[in-house]
Write a protein that holds these residues in place. Structure first.
Motif, PDB file in Angstrom:
ATOM      1  N   UNK A   1      17.979 -31.742   1.061  1.00 44.01           N
ATOM      2  CA  UNK A   1      16.508 -31.489   0.245  1.00 44.01           C
ATOM      3  C   UNK A   1      15.573 -31.943   1.047  1.00 44.01           C
ATOM      4  N   UNK A   2      15.658 -32.919   1.472  1.00 40.58           N
ATOM      5  CA  UNK A   2      14.758 -33.935   2.052  1.00 40.58           C
ATOM      6  C   UNK A   2      14.032 -33.121   3.191  1.00 40.58           C
ATOM      7  N   UNK A   3      14.726 -32.365   4.046  1.00 40.17           N
ATOM      8  CA  UNK A   3      14.161 -31.557   5.211  1.00 40.17           C
ATOM      9  C   UNK A   3      13.449 -30.445   4.842  1.00 40.17           C
ATOM     10  N   UNK A   4      14.230 -29.891   3.714  1.00 40.51           N
ATOM     11  CA  UNK A   4      13.291 -28.647   3.035  1.00 40.51           C
ATOM     12  C   UNK A   4      12.043 -29.029   2.519  1.00 40.51           C
TER      13      UNK A   4
ATOM     14  N   UNK B   1       8.483 -27.789   4.384  1.00 41.18           N
ATOM     15  CA  UNK B   1       7.062 -27.119   3.776  1.00 41.18           C
ATOM     16  C   UNK B   1       6.009 -28.060   3.859  1.00 41.18           C
ATOM     17  N   UNK B   2       6.074 -29.484   3.899  1.00 39.72           N
ATOM     18  CA  UNK B   2       4.865 -30.599   3.997  1.00 39.72           C
ATOM     19  C   UNK B   2       4.268 -30.321   5.386  1.00 39.72           C
TER      20      UNK B   2
ATOM     21  N   UNK C   1      -8.332 -35.249   3.890  1.00 40.61           N
ATOM     22  CA  UNK C   1      -7.199 -34.849   3.116  1.00 40.61           C
ATOM     23  C   UNK C   1      -6.190 -34.604   4.377  1.00 40.61           C
ATOM     24  N   UNK C   2      -6.562 -34.149   5.207  1.00 43.97           N
ATOM     25  CA  UNK C   2      -5.772 -33.691   6.518  1.00 43.97           C
ATOM     26  C   UNK C   2      -5.066 -34.853   6.867  1.00 43.97           C
ATOM     27  N   UNK C   3      -5.679 -35.981   7.109  1.00 41.44           N
ATOM     28  CA  UNK C   3      -5.311 -37.234   7.572  1.00 41.44           C
ATOM     29  C   UNK C   3      -4.363 -37.967   6.570  1.00 41.44           C
ATOM     30  N   UNK C   4      -4.665 -37.787   5.285  1.00 39.74           N
ATOM     31  CA  UNK C   4      -3.823 -38.194   4.323  1.00 39.74           C
ATOM     32  C   UNK C   4      -2.219 -37.355   4.512  1.00 39.74           C
ATOM     33  N   UNK C   5      -2.354 -36.041   4.622  1.00 37.66           N
ATOM     34  CA  UNK C   5      -1.023 -35.464   4.658  1.00 37.66           C
ATOM     35  C   UNK C   5      -0.366 -35.865   5.955  1.00 37.66           C
TER      36      UNK C   5
ATOM     37  N   UNK D   1       4.647 -28.339  -5.793  1.00 36.31           N
ATOM     38  CA  UNK D   1       5.741 -28.555  -6.753  1.00 36.31           C
ATOM     39  C   UNK D   1       7.015 -28.747  -5.969  1.00 36.31           C
ATOM     40  N   UNK D   2       7.438 -27.695  -5.486  1.00 39.80           N
ATOM     41  CA  UNK D   2       8.731 -27.958  -4.661  1.00 39.80           C
ATOM     42  C   UNK D   2       9.096 -29.394  -3.584  1.00 39.80           C
ATOM     43  N   UNK D   3       7.747 -29.485  -3.140  1.00 32.10           N
ATOM     44  CA  UNK D   3       8.117 -30.624  -2.181  1.00 32.10           C
ATOM     45  C   UNK D   3       8.117 -32.182  -3.084  1.00 32.10           C
ATOM     46  N   UNK D   4       7.299 -32.183  -4.077  1.00 31.13           N
ATOM     47  CA  UNK D   4       7.584 -33.549  -4.791  1.00 31.13           C
ATOM     48  C   UNK D   4       8.623 -33.347  -5.573  1.00 31.13           C
ATOM     49  N   UNK D   5       9.194 -32.315  -6.146  1.00 30.61           N
ATOM     50  CA  UNK D   5      10.428 -32.307  -6.963  1.00 30.61           C
ATOM     51  C   UNK D   5      11.341 -32.344  -5.986  1.00 30.61           C
ATOM     52  N   UNK D   6      11.679 -31.922  -4.843  1.00 39.88           N
ATOM     53  CA  UNK D   6      12.590 -32.319  -4.029  1.00 39.88           C
ATOM     54  C   UNK D   6      12.464 -33.969  -3.655  1.00 39.88           C
TER      55      UNK D   6
END
Length: 151
Positions: free
Chosen positions: A12-15, A19-20, A77-81, A121-126
């Protein structure tokens, strides 16, 4: 008895990480290398000025200033990501330290949910599920694991 592993948490973490990472790479490439082309495109600038003139709504900025602020915002925002990706990879690799990793995943889930306004949603839910699983699933010590004898 099978040895304890955290395969579900890792998957789940790697999925979520993939995505991120993909979103971060696309946004970083676009904001640092491609979006500045819009500022140099005179046709786009003229159309943008016409749209601002049609609907002023109290905007006291010129079209060039709006584009500059937008480009700077996307770069920040890119630096934050990028920072979030580094923390996510750190949390994933530190999964042996269960509580530290769970806290990092929980913070990641909150920051990703707030900073993306719910779009990822998928990223923070995972990340949230992984954090909860790391808090809840504990490795039992060897002395408490039961052995099965069929003799």
């Amino acid at each position: 008895m099978k040895p304890f592993n955290r395969r579900v948490e890792k998957v789940l973490a790697w999925i979520a990480n993939v995505i991120l990472i993909v979103l971060t790479a696309v946004l970083t490439y676009g904001s640092f290398f491609k979006i500045s082309v819009l500022k140099d495109n005179q046709e786009f600038l003229n159309l943008f000025k016409q749209e601002i003139a049609k609907n002023p709504n109290g905007i006291n900025l010129s079209a060039e200033q709006i584009i500059d602020y937008t480009i700077q915002g996307l770069k920040m925002y890119s630096v934050l990501l990028i920072v979030l990706v580094v923390v996510a990879l750190l949390a994933t690799f530190l999964m042996k330290k269960r509580i530290l990793s769970a806290i990092l995943f929980l913070l990641l889930a909150i920051v990703v949910a707030v900073s993306t306004a719910g779009l990822l949603v998928p990223v923070y839910i995972f990340y949230f599920i992984v954090a909860i699983m790391l808090f809840v699933r504990k490795e039992r010590p060897e002395e408490y694991q039961e052995t099965v004898n069929y003799l």
